[in-house]
Design an enzyme around this catalytic site. Structure first.
Site, mmCIF file in Angstrom:
data_model
loop_
_atom_site.group_PDB
_atom_site.id
_atom_site.type_symbol
_atom_site.label_atom_id
_atom_site.label_comp_id
_atom_site.label_asym_id
_atom_site.label_seq_id
_atom_site.Cartn_x
_atom_site.Cartn_y
_atom_site.Cartn_z
ATOM 1 N N ASP A 1 -1.375 6.603 6.347
ATOM 2 C CA ASP A 1 -2.464 5.696 6.013
ATOM 3 C C ASP A 1 -2.627 4.745 7.195
ATOM 4 O OD1 ASP A 1 -4.180 3.747 5.121
ATOM 5 O OD2 ASP A 1 -2.990 3.190 3.352
ATOM 6 N N TRP B 1 0.821 -1.220 0.000
ATOM 7 C CA TRP B 1 0.000 0.000 0.000
ATOM 8 C C TRP B 1 0.847 1.260 0.000
ATOM 9 C CZ3 TRP B 1 -4.431 -1.167 -1.779
ATOM 10 C CH2 TRP B 1 -4.994 -2.417 -1.508
ATOM 11 N N LYS C 1 -12.214 -1.680 8.276
ATOM 12 C CA LYS C 1 -11.510 -2.617 9.150
ATOM 13 C C LYS C 1 -11.875 -2.376 10.616
ATOM 14 C CE LYS C 1 -8.138 -2.532 5.512
ATOM 15 N NZ LYS C 1 -8.089 -3.870 4.927
#
Lengths: 366, 366
Positions: free
Chosen positions: B178, B108, B202
């Site tokens: 992030d 990511w 999440k």
């Protein structure tokens, strides 16, 4: 956390997010902690799980079948609403050397044109802003460019209550349409469109999903170097799963498509929507007490805008209507007056209740 | 439409969308057709209605209170996931003359850096790609630029199972993080951050909402002329309501924040998450049959990645675990092996069940 009291559901004329079919809500409710017996909620499963793959495939097929989409059209489930499409459309199709035509029929098409101007040349082919967007431009008014990448229209204007009941003739130039507030409310001739987009929150499902229907040849216009999430080619190649989409929203869209299909499809939706709108417009036309905002030929089947003799009466109308379980009728501030949004899932009985209320209100205050 | 069968809920180790608190799901279920007695679903009400304004204000306050956010931080509820933030962050803060530092700790962060390079100069301050991202770079490895607009990190690496347990020292340069897969799982020193972003799916709620926490002075870096939806200033000025946000997702986030608060806040969450992770890592370390992917110092509290002696055994493990109601344990294809995602809402009993299963599996196959 407290438990909701169980009063009756009311008639919800909200312009969006808007009323959904009760059957769809009850189905989602019944399996909210346990989807189809898998032991998890729709909100808790991977977007790459078999259970979700079935849902997104069925949602896509639902839209495909209802609109009778040819094979060369892709269906995407994106995020960011129509407002992000205002930018993605020109980013993908415009350049310094390739212009687009925009026809302005309200607040939303003006916003779409504003974002397009950041990318490339924009030709305002016509505007209905004189008279506060009461009408749809006539074919002979349109100053179209045969070389344009596309002609952008807003097919239904939620705020002003007008609608393109028939697409403009654009020759070989594809139409790009914001159909947020009418998508799946009637059958359309899809072949005229290069791209159709819409926020889901009026006729399709909850907010947070944007449906984009794109003709394959439009992808040839996309320049290299776009940001990944803003590139239609990436979204098409990954079938809307480049990253995690709004899985719950897509699940509801699937259920709404099934509901429309079970009712008889878009031809039946259109008949019901025309009948509902006629009830309301007939009530408006039956008296001088109520005045429609839109010109007759431009009247929307989805959003019925009307005025009363004074702003005080309009306020009183909205307040008393709310008390009578007819909610969400206050018009948008840029038009004033009242607005009844009567999308696919809005029941005919609610329109009849509003017509009765209108007659009674006029009798008391007319 | 058929009604769901009512089997038990299972232990759901999905990496995301992931398990939610059952109390939150049951609350949402109880009022899905009628929110708090107003006669409409949360999905059917205007984002500008009083009922929704209360929800979004409470969701913002929930995040504010849990993270103890100072007044100069804004909380936004956007769309497009972390992947769209990979682009929005550099669009808003970078330019041809203003660079950023990126520390690469997995798939990511590499994707984030790739989008940033489209906008301006990017300095890769360190990478842990050697050894397939098993570790977090040490402070002395970092080649930081004192003039950088920001230092970008991925605080928890879902795929590889590593986590920055302490932020890097970046001097006066703000961290942009992030935190998709760990946000609200523990207390953090927010003052070190200029911006924190995370997809909700999440630890916060369903997919389709991106939470962005932004320090006010960062807005001074934003250039004029950005596309409206991609401009943080517009989103801050409009308090996430420039257009229709994901109203249902924000509603669930509000409920999740209440659930965390009722449990005792982030300090308690952190204690529980540490205890859950310790159970699993202890089981891995107790035998050579299981091998953790991440180095010990870099181990994530959220995603526990481990290997078995062979790929065949890994496949067998995943299959038998699923049959034993322990679902979603198959590792990401770029790491292989197994992955147990144990976010806030994942119950300790589920971790205990997995540990028992691991012991029994080793006894039979070790």
């Amino acid at each position: 956390m407290t438990t909701a009291t169980t009063t009756e559901r009311i008639y919800n004329f909200s312009a969006g997010p808007a009323v959904l079919p009760l059957q769809v809500l009850e189905k989602a409710q019944s399996e909210l902690t346990n989807l189809n017996g898998i032991g998890m909620s729709i909100m808790e499963i991977s977007h790459r799980s078999k259970a979700f793959e079935e849902i997104i495939a069925r949602a896509e097929k639902g839209i495909r079948d209802l609109l009778n989409l040819p094979e060369n059209y892709h269906v995407l489930f994106l995020q960011g609403g129509a407002s992000l499409q205002f930018s993605m459309v020109p980013m993908n199709f415009l350049s310094k050397d390739r212009s687009a035509d925009y026809i302005l029929t309200g607040t939303w098409s003006k916003k779409a044109a504003k974002e397009a101007k950041r990318v490339g040349p924009v030709n305002i082919a016509a505007t209905a802003e004189d008279g506060n967007f009461k009408r749809i431009p006539r074919q002979e008014e349109l100053k179209l460019d045969e070389q344009a990448a596309y002609v952008h229209i807003t097919t239904n204007n939620t705020i002003h209550g007008t609608q393109w009941r028939k697409e403009p003739e654009t020759g070989n130039v594809p139409i790009v349409a914001d159909s947020s507030s009418e998508i799946l409310s009637r059958a359309i001739d899809v072949q005229k469109y290069g791209l159709i987009y819409g926020g889901a929150q009026k006729n399709l499902g909850p907010s947070g999903v944007t449906v984009v229907i794109i003709r394959d040849d439009m992808l040839k216009l996309v320049p290299d170097g776009l940001h990944t999430m803003l590139d239609y080619r990436v979204q098409v190649e990954n079938k809307s799963l480049y990253n995690t989409p709004n899985t719950f929203g897509i699940y509801i869209i699937d259920l709404v498509c099934q509901w429309i299909r079970d009712k008889g499809g878009l031809a039946q939706m259109e008949r019901e929507n025309e009948a509902k709108a006629k009830l309301l417009y007939d009530a408006i036309d039956a008296t001088d007490f109520y005045q429609g905002h839109a010109e007759r030929e431009a009247r929307s089947l989805m959003n019925v805008t009307f005025r009363l003799p004074s702003e005080d009466l309009e306020k009183q109308f909205a307040k008393e209507a709310t008390a009578a379980q007819l909610d969400g009728l206050k018009g948008h501030r840029s038009v004033g007056g009242l607005r009844a949004s009567i999308y696919n899932a809005f029941p005919r009985e609610g329109v009849e209740a509003l017509v009765s209320f209108m007659k009674e209100f006029e009798r008391k205050n007319g």
